[in-house]
Write a protein that holds these residues in place. Structure first.
Motif, PDB file in Angstrom:
ATOM      1  N   GLY A   1       0.824  -1.210   0.000  1.00 16.24           N
ATOM      2  CA  GLY A   1       0.000   0.000   0.000  1.00 16.24           C
ATOM      3  C   GLY A   1       0.851   1.250   0.000  1.00 16.24           C
ATOM      4  O   GLY A   1       0.579   2.200  -0.756  1.00 16.24           O
ATOM      5  N   LEU A   2       1.898   1.260   0.791  1.00 16.82           N
ATOM      6  CA  LEU A   2       2.768   2.436   0.847  1.00 16.82           C
ATOM      7  C   LEU A   2       3.502   2.637  -0.483  1.00 16.82           C
ATOM      8  O   LEU A   2       3.668   3.760  -0.962  1.00 16.82           O
ATOM      9  CB  LEU A   2       3.788   2.283   1.979  1.00 16.82           C
TER      10      LEU A   2
ATOM     11  N   MET B   1      10.031   1.280  -2.675  1.00 15.53           N
ATOM     12  CA  MET B   1       9.380   2.527  -2.271  1.00 15.53           C
ATOM     13  C   MET B   1      10.284   3.724  -2.555  1.00 15.53           C
ATOM     14  O   MET B   1      11.453   3.708  -2.169  1.00 15.53           O
ATOM     15  CB  MET B   1       9.117   2.466  -0.761  1.00 15.53           C
ATOM     16  N   PRO B   2       9.751   4.727  -3.241  1.00 15.63           N
ATOM     17  CA  PRO B   2      10.610   5.904  -3.491  1.00 15.63           C
ATOM     18  C   PRO B   2      10.684   6.788  -2.238  1.00 15.63           C
ATOM     19  O   PRO B   2       9.811   6.721  -1.373  1.00 15.63           O
ATOM     20  CB  PRO B   2       9.887   6.626  -4.625  1.00 15.63           C
TER      21      PRO B   2
ATOM     22  N   SER C   1       9.884   6.546   6.134  1.00 19.62           N
ATOM     23  CA  SER C   1       9.422   6.767   7.513  1.00 19.62           C
ATOM     24  C   SER C   1       8.069   6.079   7.750  1.00 19.62           C
ATOM     25  O   SER C   1       7.849   5.506   8.824  1.00 19.62           O
ATOM     26  CB  SER C   1       9.317   8.254   7.814  1.00 19.62           C
ATOM     27  N   GLY C   2       7.189   6.100   6.741  1.00 15.44           N
ATOM     28  CA  GLY C   2       5.882   5.442   6.897  1.00 15.44           C
ATOM     29  C   GLY C   2       6.048   3.948   7.111  1.00 15.44           C
ATOM     30  O   GLY C   2       5.387   3.326   7.949  1.00 15.44           O
ATOM     31  N   ALA C   3       7.001   3.368   6.358  1.00 17.15           N
ATOM     32  CA  ALA C   3       7.253   1.929   6.478  1.00 17.15           C
ATOM     33  C   ALA C   3       7.812   1.599   7.847  1.00 17.15           C
ATOM     34  O   ALA C   3       7.396   0.627   8.495  1.00 17.15           O
ATOM     35  CB  ALA C   3       8.229   1.489   5.392  1.00 17.15           C
ATOM     36  N   LEU C   4       8.754   2.438   8.291  1.00 20.25           N
ATOM     37  CA  LEU C   4       9.373   2.171   9.602  1.00 20.25           C
ATOM     38  C   LEU C   4       8.352   2.317  10.725  1.00 20.25           C
ATOM     39  O   LEU C   4       8.399   1.582  11.721  1.00 20.25           O
ATOM     40  CB  LEU C   4      10.559   3.113   9.829  1.00 20.25           C
ATOM     41  N   GLU C   5       7.403   3.235  10.551  1.00 17.68           N
ATOM     42  CA  GLU C   5       6.361   3.427  11.568  1.00 17.68           C
ATOM     43  C   GLU C   5       5.524   2.150  11.706  1.00 17.68           C
ATOM     44  O   GLU C   5       5.169   1.737  12.826  1.00 17.68           O
ATOM     45  CB  GLU C   5       5.464   4.587  11.146  1.00 17.68           C
TER      46      GLU C   5
ATOM     47  N   GLY D   1       5.941   0.481  14.958  1.00 18.47           N
ATOM     48  CA  GLY D   1       4.744   0.924  15.676  1.00 18.47           C
ATOM     49  C   GLY D   1       4.954   2.254  16.362  1.00 18.47           C
ATOM     50  O   GLY D   1       6.065   2.591  16.785  1.00 18.47           O
ATOM     51  N   SER D   2       3.861   3.037  16.451  1.00 24.74           N
ATOM     52  CA  SER D   2       3.968   4.329  17.127  1.00 24.74           C
ATOM     53  C   SER D   2       2.597   4.698  17.655  1.00 24.74           C
ATOM     54  O   SER D   2       1.803   5.358  16.990  1.00 24.74           O
ATOM     55  CB  SER D   2       4.482   5.381  16.151  1.00 24.74           C
TER      56      SER D   2
END
Lengths: 282, 258
Positions: free
Chosen positions: A55-56, A110-111, A115-119, A123-124
């Motif tokens: 999705g990302l 992913m270009p 940060s979205g993937a690492l989140e 988890g956050s």
């Protein structure tokens, strides 16, 4: 302690996520522990993670990707584990490694920043939005509602699937339903807990509850309680020491498991397991 | 009384490359107690599973209690068919007690979304008493001995109020006392509840006492059938199990001396 922090919406969202995620994960964990599904659960959680990465990468909602991927994984793993052409661990292991490979492939494709993937990986809980909380709330309500409505079918299927089938319970459908519920719970918990850690929050509270009771109803309640406790204590530690929340939640749940294991009445010899005076005298 | 309750016609069942049943036909009349005997891999368990619809037919047809068995009506027919498998390993920590396991026999009858009522629990207490398990009713199921677990399985089947009773080596791995106790209970239940019973067993000495008819199976086929006296002869057993006649006689004597 300064409680003004509770007035902030981000903290309210985090607390709600901890409670709802704790309930859903704790309850699902009872199925995982009693039916011996840890490896299947890990494979489904990695499938959800791979779906989120897809999705990302392709720029659609990562949770939608996680939902679909975990459902597909459950639909493949169920029959694979049942058919027995390979041992369930082998077939689930193939799916697990494939999902992990896909997740890292999508991450690599992913270009820009990741940060979205690492989140999603770590988890956050403190950055959860209202919609994240809503999703967790819906999943937790569905899990609780289904367990109450179909308790006896779940109980029989957990105890012995073949026996459940033999008395006229649709145990195969119930088993696949459990896999789908596991997928849905993992997906909704991805953002607060993280793809790498989520499975510990499913396994640990239920494994702890398993040490403490011979009643399945009580085991569901205790597991949900331990899930909530892990979430809230983990969140508090994360806030106080400014460390990643996913890690603190999972470590808290592990500590609860260790304490429960130490205090377990199942470790002690029960009166009924001791030899009778007659046998002792022989 | 003499109506047919199970009718199997040319049943063929295959597990991948292995053919478990090779065109088996069997008619079971109401009230019969049939023993099914044969070497390992003869298809005995598979024969039971096609009666309760858990086994998948490659070809052939099965009627149970007057209904043609299909994948669609398997669930509803299974509610009328009690099934006891061999003793299974149960996790000693499993959070389920004896009373709850016996109640599981009624879950199919109750149907979805319906909880056991007071009357259902009264039935459970009655069947537990019948199988001599009242004093252990609250004990975790995993803490029981093999013989006690099979008694609970009998109670679960009784709670189901079945019309057909399928038993797949219920006394395997039990000691002599537990074996005889369980088989006596099975016969008692069969007679008192007017059931139709199919019993798979390796315990040949029990068959003349318990069974009206014995079916011999070998290599996925019915190899012979008749009254216990007709089919449990040394000659037939020698051929069935592929062992010399002298060995059959020796084993019989050994069994009697035990």
């Amino acid at each position: 302690m300064d409680l003004s922090i509770l007035g902030y919406q981000f903290m309210q969202n985090a607390i709600l996520s901890a409670v709802l995620g704790g309930v859903a994960c704790g309850l699902i964990g009872v199925f995982v522990v009693l039916m011996g599904l840890p490896f299947i659960g890990v494979a489904i959680s990695h499938a959800a993670f791979a779906g989120a990465m897809l999705g990302l990468w392709l720029d659609f909602n990562p949770l939608l990707g996680a939902f679909v991927a975990s459902f597909i994984a459950a639909a493949i793993i169920g029959p694979l584990a049942d058919r027995g052409e390979l041992s369930p661990d082998t077939s689930v292991g193939v799916i697990f490694s494939l999902m992990l490979g896909l997740a890292f492939l999508f991450m690599g494709l992913m270009p820009g920043t990741k940060s979205g993937a690492l989140e999603i990986l770590w988890g956050s809980i403190l950055t959860n939005t209202r919609s994240d909380v809503m999703l967790l709330g819906i999943v937790a309500a569905v899990v609780v509602g289904l367990i109450i409505a179909f308790y006896k079918e779940f109980q029989a299927t957990i105890f012995h699937r073949d026996m459940a089938l033999a008395v006229g319970i649709p145990a195969t459908a119930i088993f696949y339903g459990i896999l789908f519920l596991t997928g849905a719970t993992i997906t909704a918990s991805l953002r607060p807990i993280g793809g790498l850690l989520i499975f510990s929050l499913i396994l640990n509270p239920a494994a702890a509850a398993y040490q403490l009771t011979y009643s399945m109803k009580r085991m569901f309640l205790i597991a949900a309680g331990f899930g909530v406790l892990s979430g809230l204590v983990g969140l508090l530690i994360s806030y106080l020491f400014n460390i990643p929340s996913g890690a603190t939640i999972v470590i808290t749940s592990s500590v609860i498991f260790l304490i429960s294991n130490f205090l377990s009445p199942k470790r002690k010899v029960k009166r009924w397991q001791r030899p009778s005076p007659l046998e002792e005298g022989q | 009384m003499n109506g047919t309750v199970v009718n199997i016609e040319h049943a063929v069942v295959s597990y991948r490359e292995d053919v478990a049943l090779r065109g088996v036909s069997l008619r079971v009349r109401s009230g019969e107690f049939i023993g099914i005997v044969g070497p390992n891999g003869a298809g005995k368990t598979t024969l039971l599973t096609i009666v309760n619809g858990l086994g998948k037919l490659l070809s052939g047809r099965v009627w149970v209690l007057g209904d043609y068995l299909t994948s669609a009506n398997g669930h509803s027919l299974r509610k009328k068919v009690g099934y006891i498998a061999q003793l299974q390993n149960i996790d000693p920590r499993m959070p389920v007690n004896v009373r709850e396991v016996a109640m599981m026999g009624r879950y199919g009858l109750l149907g979805l979304l319906r909880r056991p009522q007071k009357r259902d629990w009264e039935i459970i207490d009655e069947v537990l008493e019948l199988v001599g398990m009242t004093s252990l009713a609250r004990r975790p199921i995993g803490h029981l001995s093999g013989g006690e677990q099979q008694r609970v399985a009998l109670a679960r089947c009784l709670a189901q109020e079945p019309q057909i009773f399928l038993l797949d080596e219920p006394t395997a791995s039990l000691d002599w006392r537990a074996k005889t106790d369980i088989l006596e209970l099975v016969r008692l239940i069969h007679d008192s509840r007017k059931l139709t019973t199919l019993l798979v067993t390796h315990d040949l000495s029990a068959l003349p006492v318990a069974c009206d008819r014995v079916v011999l199976m070998k290599d996925g086929l019915i190899w012979g059938e008749g009254s216990p006296a007709q089919v449990l002869t040394d000659e037939k057993l020698s051929q069935l199990y592929d062992i010399p006649l002298a060995a059959v006689k020796a084993r019989r004597e050994e069994a009697i001396s035990v």
